[in-house]
Design a protein around this motif. Structure first.
Motif, mmCIF file in Angstrom:
data_model
loop_
_atom_site.group_PDB
_atom_site.id
_atom_site.type_symbol
_atom_site.label_atom_id
_atom_site.label_comp_id
_atom_site.label_asym_id
_atom_site.label_seq_id
_atom_site.Cartn_x
_atom_site.Cartn_y
_atom_site.Cartn_z
ATOM 1 N N LYS A 145 0.830 -1.201 0.000
ATOM 2 C CA LYS A 145 0.000 0.000 0.000
ATOM 3 C C LYS A 145 0.868 1.256 0.000
ATOM 4 O O LYS A 145 0.637 2.192 -0.778
ATOM 5 N N ASN A 146 1.889 1.266 0.845
ATOM 6 C CA ASN A 146 2.785 2.421 0.899
ATOM 7 C C ASN A 146 3.558 2.607 -0.400
ATOM 8 O O ASN A 146 3.769 3.737 -0.854
ATOM 9 N N ALA A 147 3.972 1.488 -1.009
ATOM 10 C CA ALA A 147 4.702 1.570 -2.278
ATOM 11 C C ALA A 147 3.840 2.213 -3.362
ATOM 12 O O ALA A 147 4.291 3.103 -4.088
ATOM 13 N N PHE A 148 2.584 1.764 -3.457
ATOM 14 C CA PHE A 148 1.682 2.315 -4.470
ATOM 15 C C PHE A 148 1.313 3.769 -4.170
ATOM 16 O O PHE A 148 1.237 4.606 -5.083
ATOM 17 N N LEU A 149 1.083 4.084 -2.890
ATOM 18 C CA LEU A 149 0.736 5.451 -2.521
ATOM 19 C C LEU A 149 1.861 6.425 -2.850
ATOM 20 O O LEU A 149 1.638 7.481 -3.446
ATOM 21 N N PHE A 150 3.083 6.040 -2.484
ATOM 22 C CA PHE A 150 4.221 6.927 -2.692
ATOM 23 C C PHE A 150 4.544 7.084 -4.175
ATOM 24 O O PHE A 150 4.773 8.206 -4.653
ATOM 25 N N SER A 151 4.571 5.978 -4.899
ATOM 26 C CA SER A 151 4.900 6.060 -6.319
ATOM 27 C C SER A 151 3.805 6.793 -7.090
ATOM 28 O O SER A 151 4.088 7.593 -7.987
ATOM 29 N N GLY A 152 2.539 6.537 -6.723
ATOM 30 C CA GLY A 152 1.428 7.238 -7.383
ATOM 31 C C GLY A 152 1.464 8.728 -7.111
ATOM 32 O O GLY A 152 1.237 9.544 -8.021
ATOM 33 N N ALA A 153 1.750 9.110 -5.871
ATOM 34 C CA ALA A 153 1.837 10.528 -5.523
ATOM 35 C C ALA A 153 2.964 11.211 -6.292
ATOM 36 O O ALA A 153 2.818 12.356 -6.737
#
Length: 257
Positions: A145-153
């Protein structure tokens, strides 16, 4: 053990120098030939190739032709030695120590390659991202979840800032070269995802902020003095990541507030 970890890190740093030199050029890492001076082509004997010590004893010059040895070799060995010691002090002699050390070694190689070429091999970025899931203290679901949130942001932020640079800043400064400039390189995204996986949301945001802060002065210097609008961001992201990982500034902020 502390002294051993420092020495171990210095020897690993010597190998990292080989990777930094050869990987971008697609040259073979392991060869039958011994190391040679790039200037005079003289074979370097083992006692002239001891990490950290040989550089100091030779006063940064080749023992055979006297040509100055790049300080890069000493810097990489010293950084590797210090970080290995710090990881040992934090994790002790454990499986986590070796995994985290491996992650940091790859980050060192990426940082110095990015400094020199402003581009990094994709397979090293993939290795970093995969390793991050082995060193995180979060569950796989939380880490993903953190990986997707950070990369998406970051993708969204990159789009917004790049639009500003290419369409607004280029017109204000009447600089045609800005019309093709992007705010962040694609290599920054896996590094930022890794930061989120290892540090979590709060620590990750702080690490990225620190990385941007560390990059301010070098970026200004590069723009004004060297007339280079491209600033390698991976080294500063790594510096922000390591600062938060070792010193846990997130904890101090929570205490203050």
């Amino acid at each position: 053990m502390e002294v051993f970890s420092f020495i171990f890190g210095a020897f690993i740093g010597s190998f990292l120098n080989v990777l930094i030199l050869k990987l971008p050029l697609n040259e073979p890492i392991f060869t039958k030939n011994r190391s040679k001076c790039p200037s005079c082509n003289h074979t370097i004997f083992w006692y002239h190739n001891i990490p950290l010590l040989s550089y100091l004893f030779l006063k940064a010059h080749c023992a055979y032709c006297g040509v100055k040895i790049s300080s890069l070799y000493f810097i990489v060995e010293l950084i590797s030695a210090i970080l290995t010691l710090f990881i040992f002090l934090k994790l002790g002699f454990s499986k986590e120590f070796f995994l985290m050390s491996l992650l940091v070694y790859v980050l060192i190689v990426l940082s110095f390659i990015d400094f020199k070429y402003k581009a990094v091999p994709d397979y090293l970025l993939l290795i970093v991202l995969v390793l991050s899931f082995f060193v995180t203290n979060f569950s796989i679901a939380e880490a993903l979840k953190n990986a997707f949130l950070f990369s998406g942001a970051v993708v969204l932020l990159n789009f917004i800032v790049t639009f500003y640079i290419q369409n607004i800043k280029s017109k204000l400064l009447k600089d045609e070269s800005l019309k093709t400039q992007v705010a962040l390189g694609e290599g920054d995204i896996p590094i930022i995802a890794m930061i989120g996986v290892v540090l979590g949301s709060t620590g990750g945001i702080l690490a990225i902020f620190l990385g941007a802060f560390f990059a301010i002065i070098p970026s200004i210097y590069s723009n004004l003095v060297k007339k280079d609008i491209q600033t390698p961001f991976i080294p500063y992201l790594v510096l922000g990541f390591l600062t938060e990982y070792f010193f846990k500034l997130e904890t101090f902020i929570k205490v203050l507030y």
